[in-house]
Scaffold this motif. Structure first.
Motif, short mmCIF file in Angstrom:
data_model
loop_
_atom_site.label_atom_id
_atom_site.label_comp_id
_atom_site.label_asym_id
_atom_site.label_seq_id
_atom_site.Cartn_x
_atom_site.Cartn_y
_atom_site.Cartn_z
N PHE A 23 0.83 -1.21 0.00
CA PHE A 23 0.00 0.00 0.00
C PHE A 23 0.87 1.26 0.00
CE2 PHE A 23 -4.07 -2.09 1.44
CZ PHE A 23 -4.84 -1.57 0.42
N PHE A 24 1.98 1.22 0.71
CA PHE A 24 2.86 2.39 0.75
C PHE A 24 3.50 2.65 -0.60
CE2 PHE A 24 2.71 2.43 5.40
CZ PHE A 24 2.79 3.81 5.64
N GLY A 25 3.45 1.65 -1.49
CA GLY A 25 3.96 1.86 -2.84
C GLY A 25 3.17 2.89 -3.62
N LYS A 33 12.43 8.07 4.67
CA LYS A 33 11.08 8.31 5.18
C LYS A 33 10.32 7.00 5.36
CE LYS A 33 10.32 13.01 3.45
NZ LYS A 33 9.48 13.86 2.55
N SER A 34 10.43 6.11 4.39
CA SER A 34 9.70 4.85 4.46
C SER A 34 10.18 4.00 5.65
CB SER A 34 9.87 4.07 3.16
OG SER A 34 11.22 3.71 2.93
N ILE A 35 11.49 3.93 5.84
CA ILE A 35 12.02 3.15 6.97
C ILE A 35 11.57 3.75 8.30
CG2 ILE A 35 14.14 2.51 8.20
CD1 ILE A 35 15.49 2.20 5.49
N PHE A 36 11.57 5.08 8.39
CA PHE A 36 11.11 5.75 9.61
C PHE A 36 9.64 5.40 9.89
CE2 PHE A 36 8.94 9.35 11.63
CZ PHE A 36 9.66 9.43 12.82
N MET A 89 -6.90 6.20 2.89
CA MET A 89 -7.91 5.55 3.73
C MET A 89 -7.78 4.02 3.74
SD MET A 89 -9.32 7.97 5.21
CE MET A 89 -10.50 6.95 6.09
N PRO A 90 -7.61 3.35 2.57
CA PRO A 90 -7.42 1.89 2.63
C PRO A 90 -6.19 1.50 3.44
CG PRO A 90 -7.92 2.59 0.39
CD PRO A 90 -7.70 3.84 1.19
N LEU A 91 -5.13 2.30 3.35
CA LEU A 91 -3.92 2.03 4.13
C LEU A 91 -4.21 2.13 5.63
CD1 LEU A 91 -0.89 1.62 4.53
CD2 LEU A 91 -0.57 4.07 4.12
N ILE A 126 10.73 -5.76 8.66
CA ILE A 126 11.50 -6.24 7.51
C ILE A 126 10.60 -6.57 6.33
CG2 ILE A 126 12.95 -8.14 6.67
CD1 ILE A 126 14.25 -8.23 9.44
N VAL A 127 9.48 -7.24 6.61
CA VAL A 127 8.55 -7.61 5.54
C VAL A 127 7.96 -6.36 4.88
CG1 VAL A 127 6.34 -8.73 5.03
CG2 VAL A 127 7.97 -9.86 6.54
N MET A 128 7.63 -5.36 5.69
CA MET A 128 7.10 -4.11 5.12
C MET A 128 8.13 -3.44 4.22
SD MET A 128 4.75 -2.26 8.07
CE MET A 128 5.73 -2.68 9.50
N ILE A 129 9.38 -3.42 4.66
CA ILE A 129 10.44 -2.79 3.85
C ILE A 129 10.63 -3.54 2.54
CG2 ILE A 129 12.92 -2.33 3.75
CD1 ILE A 129 12.84 -1.80 6.76
#
Length: 214
Positions: A23-25, A33-36, A89-91, A126-129
């Motif tokens: 979703f963050f894609g 920023k993404s890692i934070f 919103m979905p996120l 880790i999985v999110m990254i």
């Protein structure tokens, strides 16, 4: 019983985390920023799991219905994501569902070692990254990126639905003859299929981009 519930918790954490990362894609975030953000989500997740240590209520009789309800919610979020232009919103919805589901499963565990909770949080981050980094290729695929997320969520929802259908049967099995890991072996195989599909999508997207550049 502990191993079974922990397996449920681990599987749902991996799939929810991958879903959140995908979703963050939809957002243009640099790596820092993404890692934070993922660290922040992981810290909140750890707090949620740690809080479950101090709450005890037995939901084993209702877990089948809870799993089915969660799967329905996943499909609703998937449809909502495909229908609306607002991707935030979905996120938010999938992240809230992630915390609620993890909390309900964690409460069923009698005791949680600090190291186990920390390990689950690290796995989630880790999985999110990894999923977010994969999205950088998937987003350039010929198919709309939301459709790719929808395909993942449909498989995700089906797996959780299978949890709901099979939970009571698994609970009634003789654990002297089977281990919880062996009982959930088909589930792990399904996860491998999902991971394989994601890898194929990434490779396919990269190959299409390479062909288009020629």
């Amino acid at each position: 019983m502990f191993d079974l519930m922990f397996s449920y918790l681990l599987i749902t954490i991996i799939l929810f985390s991958a879903n959140i990362g995908l979703f963050f894609g939809n957002f243009r975030l640099n790596n820092i920023k993404s890692i934070f953000i993922f660290l922040l989500i992981g810290i909140i997740f750890f707090i949620v799991l740690f809080t479950s240590n101090f709450i005890a209520f037995n939901l084993n009789e209702y877990l089948s219905y809870i799993f089915i309800l969660i799967s329905i919610m996943i499909f609703i979020i998937m449809i909502f994501n495909l229908k609306v232009n607002n991707k935030l919103m979905p996120l938010i919805f999938i992240t809230i569902l992630y915390y609620i589901t993890s909390f309900l499963l964690a409460v069923q565990l009698n005791e949680h070692a600090f190291n186990s909770l920390l390990l689950l949080s690290i796995v989630s981050i880790i999985v999110m990254i990894v999923a977010f980094q994969s999205s950088k290729l998937l987003i350039f695929a010929k198919r709309p990126y939301d459709v790719i997320i929808g395909e993942f969520m449909s498989l995700f929802g089906v797996l959780i639905f299978i949890f709901g259908l099979t939970h009571k049967s698994i609970m009634n099995l003789d654990y002297g003859m089977f281990s919880s890991f062996l009982i959930l072996t088909p589930t792990y195989q399904l996860i491998y299929v999902i991971i394989g599909i994601i890898i194929v999508l990434i490779i396919g997207s990269y190959w299409n981009d390479k062909k288009n550049l020629r």
